[in-house]
Design a protein around this motif. Structure first.
Motif, PDB file in Angstrom:
ATOM      1  N   MET A 112       0.819  -1.205   0.000  1.00 27.87           N
ATOM      2  CA  MET A 112       0.000   0.000   0.000  1.00 27.87           C
ATOM      3  C   MET A 112       0.859   1.264   0.000  1.00 27.87           C
ATOM      4  SD  MET A 112      -2.950   1.163  -0.205  1.00 27.87           S
ATOM      5  CE  MET A 112      -4.419   1.792   0.453  1.00 27.87           C
ATOM      6  N   ASP A 113       1.989   1.241   0.731  1.00 27.83           N
ATOM      7  CA  ASP A 113       2.860   2.417   0.764  1.00 27.83           C
ATOM      8  C   ASP A 113       3.346   2.785  -0.636  1.00 27.83           C
ATOM      9  OD1 ASP A 113       2.585   2.611   3.495  1.00 27.83           O
ATOM     10  OD2 ASP A 113       4.534   1.725   3.957  1.00 27.83           O
ATOM     11  N   GLU A 114       3.670   1.772  -1.436  1.00 29.64           N
ATOM     12  CA  GLU A 114       4.157   2.029  -2.795  1.00 29.64           C
ATOM     13  C   GLU A 114       3.102   2.742  -3.635  1.00 29.64           C
ATOM     14  OE1 GLU A 114       4.299  -0.904  -1.234  1.00 29.64           O
ATOM     15  OE2 GLU A 114       6.434  -1.379  -1.099  1.00 29.64           O
ATOM     16  N   LEU A 115       1.858   2.368  -3.476  1.00 34.80           N
ATOM     17  CA  LEU A 115       0.773   3.013  -4.219  1.00 34.80           C
ATOM     18  C   LEU A 115       0.626   4.475  -3.812  1.00 34.80           C
ATOM     19  CD1 LEU A 115      -1.573   2.811  -6.225  1.00 34.80           C
ATOM     20  CD2 LEU A 115      -3.019   2.062  -4.325  1.00 34.80           C
ATOM     21  N   ILE A 116       0.657   4.733  -2.516  1.00 36.23           N
ATOM     22  CA  ILE A 116       0.556   6.111  -2.005  1.00 36.23           C
ATOM     23  C   ILE A 116       1.718   6.948  -2.537  1.00 36.23           C
ATOM     24  CG2 ILE A 116       0.622   7.551   0.089  1.00 36.23           C
ATOM     25  CD1 ILE A 116      -1.987   5.981  -0.208  1.00 36.23           C
ATOM     26  N   ILE A 117       2.929   6.405  -2.450  1.00 34.65           N
ATOM     27  CA  ILE A 117       4.101   7.124  -2.948  1.00 34.65           C
ATOM     28  C   ILE A 117       3.953   7.385  -4.445  1.00 34.65           C
ATOM     29  CG2 ILE A 117       6.583   6.937  -3.415  1.00 34.65           C
ATOM     30  CD1 ILE A 117       6.773   5.385  -0.730  1.00 34.65           C
ATOM     31  N   GLY A 118       3.492   6.388  -5.189  1.00 36.72           N
ATOM     32  CA  GLY A 118       3.328   6.542  -6.633  1.00 36.72           C
ATOM     33  C   GLY A 118       2.321   7.609  -7.010  1.00 36.72           C
ATOM     34  N   ILE A 119       1.217   7.637  -6.320  1.00 43.68           N
ATOM     35  CA  ILE A 119       0.191   8.654  -6.601  1.00 43.68           C
ATOM     36  C   ILE A 119       0.733  10.053  -6.333  1.00 43.68           C
ATOM     37  CG2 ILE A 119      -2.038   9.577  -5.826  1.00 43.68           C
ATOM     38  CD1 ILE A 119      -2.864   6.587  -5.387  1.00 43.68           C
ATOM     39  N   PHE A 120       1.367  10.215  -5.170  1.00 40.69           N
ATOM     40  CA  PHE A 120       1.936  11.530  -4.843  1.00 40.69           C
ATOM     41  C   PHE A 120       3.097  11.887  -5.769  1.00 40.69           C
ATOM     42  CE2 PHE A 120      -0.492  11.140  -0.923  1.00 40.69           C
ATOM     43  CZ  PHE A 120      -0.866  12.458  -0.675  1.00 40.69           C
ATOM     44  N   ALA A 121       3.888  10.885  -6.182  1.00 37.93           N
ATOM     45  CA  ALA A 121       5.011  11.132  -7.093  1.00 37.93           C
ATOM     46  C   ALA A 121       4.509  11.636  -8.442  1.00 37.93           C
ATOM     47  CB  ALA A 121       5.841   9.868  -7.266  1.00 37.93           C
ATOM     48  N   PHE A 122       3.379  11.100  -8.888  1.00 38.72           N
ATOM     49  CA  PHE A 122       2.787  11.585 -10.131  1.00 38.72           C
ATOM     50  C   PHE A 122       2.483  13.080 -10.018  1.00 38.72           C
ATOM     51  CE2 PHE A 122      -1.018  12.586 -12.628  1.00 38.72           C
ATOM     52  CZ  PHE A 122      -0.564  12.270 -13.898  1.00 38.72           C
ATOM     53  N   VAL A 123       1.868  13.469  -8.921  1.00 40.05           N
ATOM     54  CA  VAL A 123       1.533  14.887  -8.704  1.00 40.05           C
ATOM     55  C   VAL A 123       2.805  15.727  -8.611  1.00 40.05           C
ATOM     56  CG1 VAL A 123       0.431  16.520  -7.116  1.00 40.05           C
ATOM     57  CG2 VAL A 123      -0.661  14.319  -7.597  1.00 40.05           C
ATOM     58  N   GLY A 124       3.814  15.233  -7.897  1.00 41.66           N
ATOM     59  CA  GLY A 124       5.070  15.969  -7.768  1.00 41.66           C
ATOM     60  C   GLY A 124       5.784  16.131  -9.092  1.00 41.66           C
ATOM     61  N   GLY A 125       5.819  15.072  -9.889  1.00 38.89           N
ATOM     62  CA  GLY A 125       6.477  15.142 -11.187  1.00 38.89           C
ATOM     63  C   GLY A 125       5.780  16.084 -12.147  1.00 38.89           C
ATOM     64  N   ILE A 126       4.462  16.016 -12.168  1.00 38.29           N
ATOM     65  CA  ILE A 126       3.692  16.927 -13.023  1.00 38.29           C
ATOM     66  C   ILE A 126       3.868  18.376 -12.553  1.00 38.29           C
ATOM     67  CG2 ILE A 126       1.327  17.589 -13.689  1.00 38.29           C
ATOM     68  CD1 ILE A 126       2.387  15.093 -15.125  1.00 38.29           C
ATOM     69  N   SER A 127       3.902  18.572 -11.249  1.00 39.43           N
ATOM     70  CA  SER A 127       4.105  19.923 -10.706  1.00 39.43           C
ATOM     71  C   SER A 127       5.467  20.473 -11.109  1.00 39.43           C
ATOM     72  CB  SER A 127       3.977  19.911  -9.178  1.00 39.43           C
ATOM     73  OG  SER A 127       2.696  19.491  -8.800  1.00 39.43           O
ATOM     74  N   ARG A 128       6.504  19.623 -11.018  1.00 43.22           N
ATOM     75  CA  ARG A 128       7.840  20.070 -11.423  1.00 43.22           C
ATOM     76  C   ARG A 128       7.845  20.421 -12.910  1.00 43.22           C
ATOM     77  NH1 ARG A 128      11.997  15.807 -10.790  1.00 43.22           N
ATOM     78  NH2 ARG A 128      11.525  15.205 -12.918  1.00 43.22           N
ATOM     79  N   TYR A 129       7.251  19.592 -13.718  1.00 42.81           N
ATOM     80  CA  TYR A 129       7.196  19.841 -15.159  1.00 42.81           C
ATOM     81  C   TYR A 129       6.508  21.181 -15.443  1.00 42.81           C
ATOM     82  CZ  TYR A 129       6.124  19.230 -20.097  1.00 42.81           C
ATOM     83  OH  TYR A 129       6.014  19.411 -21.449  1.00 42.81           O
ATOM     84  N   GLY A 130       5.372  21.414 -14.786  1.00 44.91           N
ATOM     85  CA  GLY A 130       4.637  22.659 -14.995  1.00 44.91           C
ATOM     86  C   GLY A 130       5.421  23.875 -14.546  1.00 44.91           C
ATOM     87  N   LEU A 131       6.012  23.807 -13.356  1.00 37.75           N
ATOM     88  CA  LEU A 131       6.778  24.942 -12.835  1.00 37.75           C
ATOM     89  C   LEU A 131       8.020  25.182 -13.679  1.00 37.75           C
ATOM     90  CD1 LEU A 131       6.817  27.071 -10.639  1.00 37.75           C
ATOM     91  CD2 LEU A 131       7.997  25.459  -9.155  1.00 37.75           C
ATOM     92  N   ASP A 132       8.622  24.105 -14.149  1.00 31.12           N
ATOM     93  CA  ASP A 132       9.805  24.214 -14.997  1.00 31.12           C
ATOM     94  C   ASP A 132       9.495  24.994 -16.279  1.00 31.12           C
ATOM     95  OD1 ASP A 132      12.564  23.558 -15.469  1.00 31.12           O
ATOM     96  OD2 ASP A 132      11.885  22.126 -16.990  1.00 31.12           O
ATOM     97  N   HIS A 133       8.278  24.863 -16.773  1.00 32.51           N
ATOM     98  CA  HIS A 133       7.896  25.581 -17.988  1.00 32.51           C
ATOM     99  C   HIS A 133       7.375  26.989 -17.723  1.00 32.51           C
ATOM    100  CE1 HIS A 133       8.418  21.640 -19.728  1.00 32.51           C
ATOM    101  NE2 HIS A 133       8.512  22.252 -20.885  1.00 32.51           N
ATOM    102  N   LEU A 134       7.059  27.290 -16.488  1.00 31.76           N
ATOM    103  CA  LEU A 134       6.609  28.643 -16.146  1.00 31.76           C
ATOM    104  C   LEU A 134       7.769  29.590 -15.870  1.00 31.76           C
ATOM    105  CD1 LEU A 134       3.581  27.954 -13.770  1.00 31.76           C
ATOM    106  CD2 LEU A 134       3.513  28.882 -16.088  1.00 31.76           C
ATOM    107  N   ILE A 135       8.884  29.031 -15.410  1.00 24.81           N
ATOM    108  CA  ILE A 135      10.040  29.850 -15.045  1.00 24.81           C
ATOM    109  C   ILE A 135      11.025  29.843 -16.213  1.00 24.81           C
ATOM    110  CG2 ILE A 135      11.969  30.101 -13.445  1.00 24.81           C
ATOM    111  CD1 ILE A 135      10.261  28.630 -11.356  1.00 24.81           C
ATOM    112  N   PRO A 136      11.397  31.016 -16.696  1.00 30.41           N
ATOM    113  CA  PRO A 136      12.322  31.058 -17.835  1.00 30.41           C
ATOM    114  C   PRO A 136      13.707  30.532 -17.441  1.00 30.41           C
ATOM    115  CG  PRO A 136      11.932  33.256 -16.980  1.00 30.41           C
ATOM    116  CD  PRO A 136      11.014  32.331 -16.236  1.00 30.41           C
TER     117      PRO A 136
END
Length: 129
Positions: free
Chosen positions: A1-25
């Motif tokens: 179960m821990d792996e699933l929780i980590i995976g779900i949150f990791a998806f959000v973290g990775g997408i957030s990094r991708y989005g912020l990376d494209h917002l900052i020049p």
């Protein structure tokens, strides 16, 4: 179960990094986005782990998901390392050293501020009852 929780949150973290990376020049040579992301991540990890430590009301799984999953996927040591390497290979020695130094110092300062604020937000013994 821990792996699933980590995976779900990791998806959000990775997408957030991708989005912020494209917002900052990127700037001409200096990788501003990675610096901001890693300093913010250092602050948030220190804040969450400090504020939530010993708080029985906060699920250990939630802390694991946010700390290891979300913030772990949000921050990026590999990009940081590659960007330093690229700066050095392209003869931007001063920028490479400045970026590495600024990242390290500001990351530690960010973590320190996170711990400081986390201590202020941490519930007292009375609030934990």
């Amino acid at each position: 179960m821990d792996e699933l929780i980590i995976g779900i949150f990791a998806f959000v973290g990775g997408i957030s990094r991708y989005g912020l990376d494209h917002l900052i020049p990127f700037g001409d040579y200096f990788p501003v986005a990675t610096l901001v992301i890693n300093v913010l991540g250092s602050f948030l990890l220190a804040l969450v782990t400090t504020a939530w430590s010993l708080n029985e009301r906060i699920s250990a799984r939630l802390t694991l998901g946010i700390g290891t999953g979300l913030i772990g996927a949000f921050t990026t040591f590999s990009s940081f390392s590659l960007e330093i390497f690229d700066l050095l290979v392209n003869h931007h020695y001063l920028l490479g050293i400045a970026y590495a130094t600024l990242s390290l110092v500001s990351g530690v300062v960010g973590a320190g501020l996170g711990v400081f604020l986390g201590e202020k937000l941490k519930p007292t013994g009375e609030e934990l009852k």
